[in-house]
Design a protein around this motif. Structure first.
Motif, PDB file in Angstrom:
ATOM      1  N   LYS A 107      27.325 114.535 124.237  1.00 55.66           N
ATOM      2  CA  LYS A 107      26.778 115.224 123.246  1.00 55.66           C
ATOM      3  C   LYS A 107      27.826 115.030 121.891  1.00 55.66           C
ATOM      4  O   LYS A 107      28.908 114.745 121.948  1.00 55.66           O
ATOM      5  CB  LYS A 107      27.058 116.655 123.267  1.00 55.66           C
ATOM      6  CG  LYS A 107      26.052 117.220 124.553  1.00 55.66           C
ATOM      7  CD  LYS A 107      26.003 118.792 124.451  1.00 55.66           C
ATOM      8  CE  LYS A 107      25.119 119.081 125.494  1.00 55.66           C
ATOM      9  NZ  LYS A 107      25.025 120.718 125.563  1.00 55.66           N
ATOM     10  N   ASP A 111      24.460 121.539 116.566  1.00 51.93           N
ATOM     11  CA  ASP A 111      23.441 122.448 117.184  1.00 51.93           C
ATOM     12  C   ASP A 111      23.055 123.589 116.498  1.00 51.93           C
ATOM     13  O   ASP A 111      22.111 124.198 117.015  1.00 51.93           O
ATOM     14  CB  ASP A 111      23.939 122.294 118.519  1.00 51.93           C
ATOM     15  CG  ASP A 111      25.383 123.181 118.691  1.00 51.93           C
ATOM     16  OD1 ASP A 111      25.577 123.568 119.817  1.00 51.93           O
ATOM     17  OD2 ASP A 111      25.980 123.454 117.691  1.00 51.93           O
TER      18      ASP A 111
ATOM     19  N   ASN B  34      20.917 111.356 116.722  1.00 53.49           N
ATOM     20  CA  ASN B  34      20.355 112.470 117.033  1.00 53.49           C
ATOM     21  C   ASN B  34      19.301 112.516 116.036  1.00 53.49           C
ATOM     22  O   ASN B  34      19.054 111.823 115.094  1.00 53.49           O
ATOM     23  CB  ASN B  34      21.388 113.610 116.656  1.00 53.49           C
ATOM     24  CG  ASN B  34      22.847 113.412 117.423  1.00 53.49           C
ATOM     25  OD1 ASN B  34      22.924 113.381 118.653  1.00 53.49           O
ATOM     26  ND2 ASN B  34      23.789 113.252 116.487  1.00 53.49           N
ATOM     27  N   PRO B  46      17.980 120.935 115.576  1.00 57.34           N
ATOM     28  CA  PRO B  46      18.245 119.684 116.192  1.00 57.34           C
ATOM     29  C   PRO B  46      16.960 119.658 117.313  1.00 57.34           C
ATOM     30  O   PRO B  46      16.478 120.716 117.697  1.00 57.34           O
ATOM     31  CB  PRO B  46      19.538 120.134 117.156  1.00 57.34           C
ATOM     32  CG  PRO B  46      19.622 121.526 117.184  1.00 57.34           C
ATOM     33  CD  PRO B  46      18.983 121.899 115.818  1.00 57.34           C
ATOM     34  N   TYR B  49      19.351 114.845 120.857  1.00 56.54           N
ATOM     35  CA  TYR B  49      20.592 114.354 120.637  1.00 56.54           C
ATOM     36  C   TYR B  49      21.046 113.235 121.846  1.00 56.54           C
ATOM     37  O   TYR B  49      20.450 113.170 122.897  1.00 56.54           O
ATOM     38  CB  TYR B  49      21.586 115.676 120.982  1.00 56.54           C
ATOM     39  CG  TYR B  49      21.652 116.270 122.318  1.00 56.54           C
ATOM     40  CD1 TYR B  49      20.709 117.269 122.675  1.00 56.54           C
ATOM     41  CD2 TYR B  49      22.632 115.706 123.354  1.00 56.54           C
ATOM     42  CE1 TYR B  49      21.024 117.818 124.006  1.00 56.54           C
ATOM     43  CE2 TYR B  49      22.525 116.274 124.735  1.00 56.54           C
ATOM     44  CZ  TYR B  49      21.677 117.392 124.913  1.00 56.54           C
ATOM     45  OH  TYR B  49      21.922 117.939 126.179  1.00 56.54           O
ATOM     46  N   GLU B  55      16.762 118.864 123.113  1.00 53.94           N
ATOM     47  CA  GLU B  55      17.493 120.180 122.873  1.00 53.94           C
ATOM     48  C   GLU B  55      16.886 121.213 123.748  1.00 53.94           C
ATOM     49  O   GLU B  55      15.530 121.337 123.607  1.00 53.94           O
ATOM     50  CB  GLU B  55      17.584 120.396 121.289  1.00 53.94           C
ATOM     51  CG  GLU B  55      18.396 121.848 120.978  1.00 53.94           C
ATOM     52  CD  GLU B  55      19.855 121.767 121.229  1.00 53.94           C
ATOM     53  OE1 GLU B  55      20.214 120.929 121.848  1.00 53.94           O
ATOM     54  OE2 GLU B  55      20.663 122.681 120.643  1.00 53.94           O
TER      55      GLU B  55
END
Lengths: 123, 106
Positions: A107, A111, B34, B46, B49, B55
């Protein structure tokens, strides 16, 4: 629940310094696997990365802004800050803070985002 | 610096249509790509990703694919709430966003 909230003056005079703070709640900034960033958006335009910082204090900025940008972190207050010096009308934008997540599974993305704060540069 | 391009810049489609948006990087970025959705008046959110990972909480009609320099975001069945601008972002070397694709509903 992770939350980020930007705070700072909505109006800054040309040639002065823009200063914003992002207050983080719901997670400790000392937790590993995260970094803390700033993104801006000029009115009606796309997203522009400003920079980010790790809880160690290591920071990286967009080369186009690097000479005017300082990002700092205060883990004791669970917040981080942005300073942009010598602002002009071209710095008028919505400024967002965001959490970068690179905690495993390859990742590496933002977020959680704040709601943003509009900064206008005008005399 | 890594430059990101997206196309089309905008599109208009009907509810239920399949929509695809393309993102291209100026150099190989592996899977470090992303996707974000930004609805009018809101912060970006988001969607995908690392090229293809959904997500948490994002509807399964959204999917991502690609690697290297070419990536795609697909919406399998466009819904009215998908009205938004979609941005790709590379995190291979620092960060850069694509210019965005505005999706409108016919």
């Amino acid at each position: 629940q992770v939350q980020l909230k930007e705070s700072g003056p909505g109006l800054v005079k040309p040639s002065q310094t823009l200063s914003l703070t992002c207050i983080v709640s719901g997670v400790s900034m000392t937790s590993g696997g995260y970094y803390w960033g700033w993104v801006r958006q000029h009115p009606g335009k796309g997203l522009e990365w400003i920079g980010y910082i790790y809880n160690t204090g290591s920071s990286y900025s967009n080369p186009s802004l690097q000479s005017r940008v300082t990002i700092s972190v205060d883990t004791s207050e669970n917040q981080f800050s942005l300073k942009v010096t010598s602002v002009t009308a071209a710095d008028t934008a919505m400024y967002y803070c965001a959490r970068g997540n690179n905690a495993g599974q390859s990742k590496d993305y933002f977020d959680y985002w704040g709601h943003g704060t509009l900064v206008t540069v005008s005399s | 610096d890594i430059q990101m391009t997206q196309f089309p810049p905008s599109l208009s489609a009907s509810v239920g249509d399949r929509v695809t948006i393309t993102c291209r990087a100026s150099q190989n970025i592996g899977y470090s790509l992303n996707w974000y959705q930004q609805k009018p008046g809101e912060a970006p959110k988001p969607l995908i990703y690392t090229a293809s990972n959904l997500e948490t909480g994002v509807p399964s009609r959204f999917s991502g694919s690609g690697s290297g320099t070419d990536f795609t975001l697909a919406i399998s069945s466009l819904q009215p709430e998908d009205l938004a601008t979609y941005y790709c972002q590379q995190t291979y070397r620092r960060v850069a966003f694509g210019p965005g694709t505005k999706v409108e509903i016919k």
